[in-house]
Design a protein around this motif. Structure first.
Motif, PDB file in Angstrom:
ATOM      1  N   SER A  31       0.687  -1.351  -0.006  1.00  0.00           N
ATOM      2  CA  SER A  31      -0.068   0.044   0.008  1.00  0.00           C
ATOM      3  C   SER A  31       0.938   1.241   0.095  1.00  0.00           C
ATOM      4  N   TRP A  32       1.930   1.294   0.840  1.00  0.00           N
ATOM      5  CA  TRP A  32       2.891   2.451   0.821  1.00  0.00           C
ATOM      6  C   TRP A  32       3.494   2.649  -0.366  1.00  0.00           C
ATOM      7  N   SER A  33       4.036   1.506  -0.963  1.00  0.00           N
ATOM      8  CA  SER A  33       4.631   1.562  -2.235  1.00  0.00           C
ATOM      9  C   SER A  33       3.821   2.108  -3.332  1.00  0.00           C
ATOM     10  N   LEU A  34       2.790   1.697  -3.400  1.00  0.00           N
ATOM     11  CA  LEU A  34       1.733   2.386  -4.601  1.00  0.00           C
ATOM     12  C   LEU A  34       1.201   3.679  -4.213  1.00  0.00           C
ATOM     13  N   ALA A  35       0.982   4.086  -2.964  1.00  0.00           N
ATOM     14  CA  ALA A  35       0.422   5.436  -2.604  1.00  0.00           C
ATOM     15  C   ALA A  35       1.782   6.415  -3.067  1.00  0.00           C
ATOM     16  N   THR A  36       3.119   5.902  -2.624  1.00  0.00           N
ATOM     17  CA  THR A  36       4.107   6.937  -2.864  1.00  0.00           C
ATOM     18  C   THR A  36       4.241   7.263  -4.400  1.00  0.00           C
ATOM     19  N   TYR A  37       4.317   6.009  -4.797  1.00  0.00           N
ATOM     20  CA  TYR A  37       4.624   6.131  -6.447  1.00  0.00           C
ATOM     21  C   TYR A  37       3.596   6.922  -7.095  1.00  0.00           C
ATOM     22  N   LEU A  38       2.266   6.586  -6.770  1.00  0.00           N
ATOM     23  CA  LEU A  38       1.230   7.309  -7.410  1.00  0.00           C
ATOM     24  C   LEU A  38       1.019   8.931  -7.247  1.00  0.00           C
ATOM     25  N   ARG A  39       1.418   9.261  -5.948  1.00  0.00           N
ATOM     26  CA  ARG A  39       1.316  10.717  -5.482  1.00  0.00           C
ATOM     27  C   ARG A  39       2.369  11.590  -6.563  1.00  0.00           C
ATOM     28  N   ARG A  40       3.046  11.061  -7.245  1.00  0.00           N
ATOM     29  CA  ARG A  40       3.594  11.984  -8.239  1.00  0.00           C
ATOM     30  C   ARG A  40       2.663  12.678  -9.412  1.00  0.00           C
ATOM     31  N   TRP A  41       1.488  12.082  -9.487  1.00  0.00           N
ATOM     32  CA  TRP A  41       0.560  12.471 -10.378  1.00  0.00           C
ATOM     33  C   TRP A  41      -1.017  12.620  -9.812  1.00  0.00           C
ATOM     34  N   PHE A  42      -1.303  11.810  -8.642  1.00  0.00           N
ATOM     35  CA  PHE A  42      -2.468  11.893  -8.280  1.00  0.00           C
ATOM     36  C   PHE A  42      -2.487  12.288  -6.820  1.00  0.00           C
ATOM     37  N   GLU A  43      -3.864  12.801  -6.469  1.00  0.00           N
ATOM     38  CA  GLU A  43      -4.092  13.099  -5.200  1.00  0.00           C
ATOM     39  C   GLU A  43      -4.555  11.568  -4.531  1.00  0.00           C
ATOM     40  N   ARG A 111      -7.391  -5.156 -14.911  1.00  0.00           N
ATOM     41  CA  ARG A 111      -6.978  -6.325 -13.974  1.00  0.00           C
ATOM     42  C   ARG A 111      -5.567  -6.645 -14.048  1.00  0.00           C
ATOM     43  N   LEU A 112      -4.760  -6.332 -12.964  1.00  0.00           N
ATOM     44  CA  LEU A 112      -3.226  -6.293 -12.820  1.00  0.00           C
ATOM     45  C   LEU A 112      -3.060  -7.546 -11.897  1.00  0.00           C
ATOM     46  N   GLU A 113      -2.303  -8.652 -12.533  1.00  0.00           N
ATOM     47  CA  GLU A 113      -1.967  -9.795 -11.540  1.00  0.00           C
ATOM     48  C   GLU A 113      -0.601  -9.309 -10.830  1.00  0.00           C
ATOM     49  N   ARG A 119       5.013   0.845 -13.255  1.00  0.00           N
ATOM     50  CA  ARG A 119       4.546   1.730 -14.307  1.00  0.00           C
ATOM     51  C   ARG A 119       3.266   1.148 -15.181  1.00  0.00           C
ATOM     52  N   GLN A 120       2.945  -0.181 -14.972  1.00  0.00           N
ATOM     53  CA  GLN A 120       1.973  -0.627 -15.754  1.00  0.00           C
ATOM     54  C   GLN A 120       0.758  -0.001 -14.876  1.00  0.00           C
ATOM     55  N   LEU A 121       0.816   0.100 -13.504  1.00  0.00           N
ATOM     56  CA  LEU A 121      -0.274   0.865 -13.039  1.00  0.00           C
ATOM     57  C   LEU A 121      -0.473   2.327 -13.366  1.00  0.00           C
ATOM     58  N   ALA A 130       5.553   9.399 -21.308  1.00  0.00           N
ATOM     59  CA  ALA A 130       6.813  10.147 -21.451  1.00  0.00           C
ATOM     60  C   ALA A 130       7.167  10.608 -19.780  1.00  0.00           C
ATOM     61  N   GLU A 131       6.007  10.607 -19.081  1.00  0.00           N
ATOM     62  CA  GLU A 131       6.195  10.800 -17.598  1.00  0.00           C
ATOM     63  C   GLU A 131       6.628   9.793 -16.583  1.00  0.00           C
ATOM     64  N   ILE A 132       6.283   8.382 -17.310  1.00  0.00           N
ATOM     65  CA  ILE A 132       6.616   7.317 -16.548  1.00  0.00           C
ATOM     66  C   ILE A 132       8.196   6.967 -16.544  1.00  0.00           C
ATOM     67  N   PRO A 133       8.624   6.780 -15.136  1.00  0.00           N
ATOM     68  CA  PRO A 133      10.030   6.374 -15.280  1.00  0.00           C
ATOM     69  C   PRO A 133      10.185   5.097 -15.497  1.00  0.00           C
TER      70      PRO A 133
END
Length: 136
Positions: A31-43, A111-113, A119-121, A130-133
């Motif tokens: 959860s922490w990993s996903l949230a930290t990564y997504l906060r670059r672009w999303f609330e 659906r993501l396995e 980066r898939q998410l 272009a913004e996805i590392p």
């Protein structure tokens, strides 16, 4: 959700905010990993439980839900139904091992396995390529 709104591509150092994401993942580290990564672009709002996620969906409008299959079928169904009531174009991302088929096939249901690349998410949530590392 697939197209950035109000992008500031001409301004260096600014991040695009593509919308609000509700994350429901019971595994704390994941959860922490996903949230930290997504906060670059999303609330990003992180729900602590299925009940917390339900309350948040009832109280607000989200552009995307990221739901682990570990939360249970009934909770997934309720969250998806309520989120779609508030935003018919909400993007639904179901994650897990043996991902369920709750979400009928549509343009904004994925659906993501597990394990999947972050980066898939980002891609399914509409972050411009272009913004996805390539490395995290």
């Amino acid at each position: 959700m697939r197209r950035p709104r109000g992008s500031d591509s001409g301004t260096t150092g600014q991040t695009h905010r593509l919308g609000r994401v509700l994350l429901l993942e019971p595994e704390p580290l994941f959860s922490w990993s996903l949230a930290t990564y997504l906060r670059r672009w999303f609330e990003v709002q992180v729900a602590k439980s299925a009940g917390d996620a339900e309350k948040r969906v009832f109280d607000g409008r989200y552009d995307a839900l990221v739901i682990s299959d570990d939360v249970g079928t009934h909770s997934e169904e309720l969250l998806i139904r309520e989120a779609r009531t508030r935003n018919p174009r909400v993007t639904i991302v179901l994650t897990g091992t043996g991902v369920t088929a709750l979400c009928e096939p549509c343009d904004n249901c994925w659906r993501l396995e597990k394990p999947f690349e972050l980066r898939q998410l980002a891609h399914v949530l509409g972050v411009p390529e272009a913004e996805i590392p390539h490395r995290v």
